[in-house]
Design an enzyme around this catalytic site. Structure first.
Site, PDB file in Angstrom:
ATOM      1  N   GLU A  29       0.848  -1.192   0.000  1.00  0.00           N
ATOM      2  CA  GLU A  29       0.000   0.000   0.000  1.00  0.00           C
ATOM      3  C   GLU A  29       0.883   1.241   0.000  1.00  0.00           C
ATOM      4  O   GLU A  29       1.774   1.361   0.838  1.00  0.00           O
ATOM      5  CB  GLU A  29      -0.891  -0.005   1.254  1.00  0.00           C
ATOM      6  CG  GLU A  29      -1.871  -1.169   1.270  1.00  0.00           C
ATOM      7  CD  GLU A  29      -2.298  -1.562   2.675  1.00  0.00           C
ATOM      8  OE1 GLU A  29      -2.096  -0.780   3.622  1.00  0.00           O
ATOM      9  OE2 GLU A  29      -2.843  -2.671   2.831  1.00  0.00           O
ATOM     10  N   LEU A  58      -6.042  -1.878  -0.662  1.00  0.00           N
ATOM     11  CA  LEU A  58      -5.755  -1.805   0.767  1.00  0.00           C
ATOM     12  C   LEU A  58      -6.252  -3.085   1.457  1.00  0.00           C
ATOM     13  O   LEU A  58      -7.325  -3.093   2.051  1.00  0.00           O
ATOM     14  CB  LEU A  58      -6.452  -0.572   1.342  1.00  0.00           C
ATOM     15  CG  LEU A  58      -5.839   0.060   2.585  1.00  0.00           C
ATOM     16  CD1 LEU A  58      -6.351   1.477   2.746  1.00  0.00           C
ATOM     17  CD2 LEU A  58      -6.120  -0.745   3.824  1.00  0.00           C
ATOM     18  N   ALA A  59      -5.480  -4.135   1.347  1.00  0.00           N
ATOM     19  CA  ALA A  59      -5.898  -5.402   1.940  1.00  0.00           C
ATOM     20  C   ALA A  59      -4.659  -6.273   2.094  1.00  0.00           C
ATOM     21  O   ALA A  59      -4.073  -6.705   1.112  1.00  0.00           O
ATOM     22  CB  ALA A  59      -6.934  -6.095   1.058  1.00  0.00           C
ATOM     23  N   GLU A  60      -4.270  -6.514   3.323  1.00  0.00           N
ATOM     24  CA  GLU A  60      -2.983  -7.170   3.571  1.00  0.00           C
ATOM     25  C   GLU A  60      -2.969  -8.623   3.137  1.00  0.00           C
ATOM     26  O   GLU A  60      -1.969  -9.131   2.621  1.00  0.00           O
ATOM     27  CB  GLU A  60      -2.602  -7.038   5.049  1.00  0.00           C
ATOM     28  CG  GLU A  60      -2.104  -5.658   5.464  1.00  0.00           C
ATOM     29  CD  GLU A  60      -3.221  -4.628   5.587  1.00  0.00           C
ATOM     30  OE1 GLU A  60      -4.405  -5.029   5.591  1.00  0.00           O
ATOM     31  OE2 GLU A  60      -2.912  -3.425   5.681  1.00  0.00           O
ATOM     32  N   ASP A  84       3.477  -2.869  11.734  1.00  0.00           N
ATOM     33  CA  ASP A  84       3.459  -4.163  12.415  1.00  0.00           C
ATOM     34  C   ASP A  84       2.061  -4.668  12.775  1.00  0.00           C
ATOM     35  O   ASP A  84       1.716  -5.809  12.544  1.00  0.00           O
ATOM     36  CB  ASP A  84       4.320  -4.075  13.687  1.00  0.00           C
ATOM     37  CG  ASP A  84       4.250  -2.698  14.335  1.00  0.00           C
ATOM     38  OD1 ASP A  84       3.135  -2.148  14.458  1.00  0.00           O
ATOM     39  OD2 ASP A  84       5.315  -2.153  14.681  1.00  0.00           O
ATOM     40  N   GLY A  85       1.233  -3.771  13.341  1.00  0.00           N
ATOM     41  CA  GLY A  85      -0.096  -4.195  13.802  1.00  0.00           C
ATOM     42  C   GLY A  85      -1.039  -4.541  12.672  1.00  0.00           C
ATOM     43  O   GLY A  85      -2.124  -5.093  12.913  1.00  0.00           O
ATOM     44  N   PHE A  86      -0.637  -4.238  11.428  1.00  0.00           N
ATOM     45  CA  PHE A  86      -1.499  -4.543  10.280  1.00  0.00           C
ATOM     46  C   PHE A  86      -1.124  -5.857   9.602  1.00  0.00           C
ATOM     47  O   PHE A  86      -1.669  -6.203   8.554  1.00  0.00           O
ATOM     48  CB  PHE A  86      -1.436  -3.416   9.241  1.00  0.00           C
ATOM     49  CG  PHE A  86      -1.773  -2.055   9.773  1.00  0.00           C
ATOM     50  CD1 PHE A  86      -2.565  -1.909  10.910  1.00  0.00           C
ATOM     51  CD2 PHE A  86      -1.312  -0.910   9.144  1.00  0.00           C
ATOM     52  CE1 PHE A  86      -2.881  -0.660  11.413  1.00  0.00           C
ATOM     53  CE2 PHE A  86      -1.617   0.355   9.639  1.00  0.00           C
ATOM     54  CZ  PHE A  86      -2.395   0.473  10.775  1.00  0.00           C
ATOM     55  N   HIS A 129       0.401   0.599  15.822  1.00  0.00           N
ATOM     56  CA  HIS A 129       1.507   1.104  15.011  1.00  0.00           C
ATOM     57  C   HIS A 129       2.869   0.887  15.676  1.00  0.00           C
ATOM     58  O   HIS A 129       3.863   1.451  15.247  1.00  0.00           O
ATOM     59  CB  HIS A 129       1.330   2.600  14.726  1.00  0.00           C
ATOM     60  CG  HIS A 129       0.257   2.923  13.745  1.00  0.00           C
ATOM     61  ND1 HIS A 129      -1.070   2.672  13.991  1.00  0.00           N
ATOM     62  CD2 HIS A 129       0.304   3.478  12.503  1.00  0.00           C
ATOM     63  CE1 HIS A 129      -1.793   3.071  12.946  1.00  0.00           C
ATOM     64  NE2 HIS A 129      -0.973   3.551  12.030  1.00  0.00           N
TER      65      HIS A 129
END
Lengths: 327, 363
Positions: A29, A58-60, A84-86, A129
């Site tokens: 992204e 936008l999609a991990e 990291d948190g994503f 984050h």
């Protein structure tokens, strides 16, 4: 020699990898025109085009899942997870697919995918984050997990990760992105330290501090401070968490007789537990004190006004060193 | 507003059909197909042989030789029709039930059984057959297919990618993400959804309130519903979708409207969640019987042909059984093989320790 920030060193490393191998792709992204939220991919799309530096939806999970498909077609995708948190929406693709497909194919498939994750706290960010999810991935067979701590390693390790035929989870300490060092970008890669090798970044004789990523700098500062008290601390930068360079770690602890492991992640079931267990098993008769661990409490990462209490700092590391010497 | 009842006996009107359950050939303005008698005999042979392999696998499971089996019974036409639409260069990404597609790609059926017997996680070379490994996590492979198709685009190759999934999978995030990726990148990928009406015990109403093929329009590409028990229609629709994808026209969703005649896997009991009448209604739409009726009526084959195919099926079933039973267990140290492509310190040390431990039992 060129003076580079850690972020720029990663950028230069990826640029070199893309020049060397047309199959290397960057995806994630905002990695294109914006150059990533930390500008780590700055300018790459301009120079290599949209077919090689791919701004994704936008999609991990989609980023990692399609990277797997591209790798099956012979490409070498380098995926950026923004924070990291994503990474958790992508955890299924990383754990159930990326890690296991080579084994499932009895080695007929290779998945040279790099998952770059800016990790850790210390930048005053909002929730999700500032996390340290490394233990989730070191627990998964089939993945390599590495963490760089300085611009020189950033430059070489990202290229080694991209060249590696295994999937690599690549942690970047985001609070070190702006720190600078001299990087020899002309050195022959044959002379680089293998990226699964730990390195003694400061020699010492009385205690071994073991760290990786953002905590290496804190440990170096602690070692400098301890020297004034007449203690000689050795600092080992693990660099690779899976595989762990057990030989280099235990060789150091056998010499010093004491060991403190430092990381930002919660101590409970954290990666330090693995290091402590291995060191205890291999160095039992050399140890003057139990292996101690310094890290975060077993809580979610706190609001940033509290993160200085959560994150190990110089004093907490030195406190653990004092405890190790009291045994 | 009520959800449409999707698995009644009556086929919905928007269904593309070229061969009725009674074996009557019908025309369709967009999807007609011209098949030679030999091609029709070939399709019939495929249908019968994959059903036979499937029945043998179910029997092997019942006798304790396979841990589990996911039967394709009832879905033969969807798989053979779509599978025979593929060219050699096209790449297929299956779930764990695509035994018919595997057959079309030249994968030895015994290799499919190996996974269910527990000797490996998939014993074929995906690159050799352009048929990826079975994927068990629902819907994950749709993203792999789209990524692969993006690679095909970058290679400017004359190829398309097809990915198989079920009605239940359409609820997964990955499948929806794959639709978005395919659409925005115009990837040459065909989404082939076998709507067999049931996700284990959950009927389609638990997954969707609209017909699945209509979901495609929300993502910006076409969708079509085909009679999944009609091998001619499945072949025609898939062939066109793949050709469109290859020529740069982007993705397409095909919903093959079919029915899983057996259990989800040999581990479940469909009598607990569905009524017998539903099964009886779908039996009348059997994918093999209608081709047989058509061939008889049109003198495309005689009794000798059908007898010969049946004999071939029996021989294949016996051969698959024999070779399944002969599959050797892997060596214990194989646990450590192929986990990493390059030397890995942890694997090396764990393998060595385990080997030493095992050697302790020898002598």
């Amino acid at each position: 020699m060129t003076t580079l920030t850690l972020a720029k060193a990663l950028n230069e490393g990826m640029r070199k990898a893309m020049e060397d191998d047309p199959k290397v792709l960057i995806m994630g992204e905002d990695v294109g025109k914006l150059g990533g939220v930390f500008r780590v991919t700055d300018g790459l799309q301009k120079d290599f085009g949209e077919q090689r530096v791919i701004d994704t939806p936008l999609a991990e999970s989609g980023i990692i899942g399609t990277a797997i498909g591209l790798a099956l077609r012979g490409y070498r995708p380098v995926c950026e997870i923004q924070f990291d948190g994503f990474v958790f929406p992508a955890a299924d693709q990383i754990i159930t697919q990326l890690a296991k497909m080579p084994l499932r194919s009895l080695g007929k498939l290779k998945l040279p995918v790099v998952v770059r994750i800016p990790c850790g706290g210390g930048i005053g960010a909002v929730e999700h984050h500032s996390e340290s999810p490394e233990a989730y991935f070191t627990h998964t067979g089939g993945l390599r997990v590495v963490a760089c701590s300085n611009p020189v390693d950033a430059y070489t390790m990202i290229q080694q990760a991209i060249r590696c035929d295994d999937p690599v989870v690549f942690f970047e300490p985001k609070r070190r992105y702006w720190e600078k060092a001299e990087v020899d970008t002309s050195a022959d890669s044959a002379g680089w330290t293998p990226f699964d090798r730990a390195q003694i970044v400061r020699p010492g004789t009385d205690l071994t501090l073991i760290a990786y990523g953002p905590m290496v700098k804190i440990c170096l500062e602690a070692a400098a401070a301890a020297e004034e008290d007449g203690r000689s601390l050795e600092v080992v930068d693990l660099r690779s968490l899976n595989p762990l360079d057990v030989a280099r770690v235990t060789e150091s602890v056998r010499r010093t007789g004491r060991c403190v492991v430092v990381h930002e992640a919660p101590v409970y079931n954290g990666f330090g537990a693995e290091v402590a267990a291995r060191v205890t098993e291999k160095c039992f008769y050399n140890l003057e004190a139990p292996v101690l661990r310094v890290g975060g409490p077993s809580t979610p990462y706190p609001p940033s006004r509290l993160e200085d209490y959560y994150l190990p700092d110089l004093d907490r590391v030195l406190d653990a060193v004092d405890r190790a010497f009291r045994f | 507003m009520t959800a449409e009842a999707p698995h009644g006996a009556e086929a919905p009107s928007e269904l593309v059909q070229l061969l009725t359950p009674e074996g009557e050939r019908v025309e369709h303005p967009d999807y007609d197909i011209d098949l030679t008698p030999e091609e029709i005999r070939g399709l019939y042979r495929d249908l019968v042989l994959v059903r036979r392999v499937d029945l043998e696998a179910v029997a092997l499971q019942r006798q304790g030789e396979l841990g589990i089996w996911a039967s394709l019974l009832g879905q033969e036409a969807a798989q053979i029709g779509s599978g025979r639409a593929l060219t050699e260069a096209d790449m297929a990404f299956p779930t764990y039930r695509e035994h018919g597609v595997a057959w079309c790609r030249g994968v030895d059926p015994v290799n499919l059984l190996g996974m269910f017997r527990g000797v490996n996680h998939g014993g074929w070379d995906p690159a050799e057959h352009n048929f990826h490994l079975y994927t068990i996590v629902i819907g994950s492979q749709t993203l792999h297919a789209v990524g692969y198709a993006m690679g095909v685009q970058r290679d400017s190759a004359e190829a398309a990618t097809i990915v198989y999934f079920g009605d239940g999978a359409t609820s997964q995030g990955d499948v929806n993400e794959s639709f978005i990726w395919a659409s925005v990148f115009n990837a040459p990928v065909v989404f082939f959804c076998q709507n067999n009406q049931w996700a284990i015990s959950e009927p389609l109403e638990k997954q969707s309130r609209i017909p699945l093929y209509r979901r495609a329009s929300g993502f910006g590409f076409p969708g079509v519903r085909v009679d999944g028990n009609d091998v001619f229609a499945c072949l025609a629709v898939t062939r066109k979708a793949l050709a469109d994808a290859r020529s740069g026209q982007g993705p397409m969703l095909i919903e093959a409207f079919t029915y899983r005649m057996g259990a989800h896997t040999t581990a479940d009991d469909p009598t607990r969640y569905r009524v017998a009448g539903e099964l009886e209604a779908w039996k009348l739409k059997d994918p093999i019987e209608r081709v047989r009726a058509y061939m008889f009526k049109n003198q495309i084959a005689d009794q000798d042909f059908f007898d010969a195919i049946d004999a071939e099926a029996d021989e294949l079933g016996g051969d698959v059984r024999k070779r399944c039973l002969a599959l050797p267990d892997p060596e214990p140290l194989a646990i450590f093989d192929h986990v990493y492509a390059e030397p890995h310190g942890l694997m090396d040390s764990e393998r060595a320790e385990f080997a030493t431990y095992l050697e302790g039992f020898e002598g």
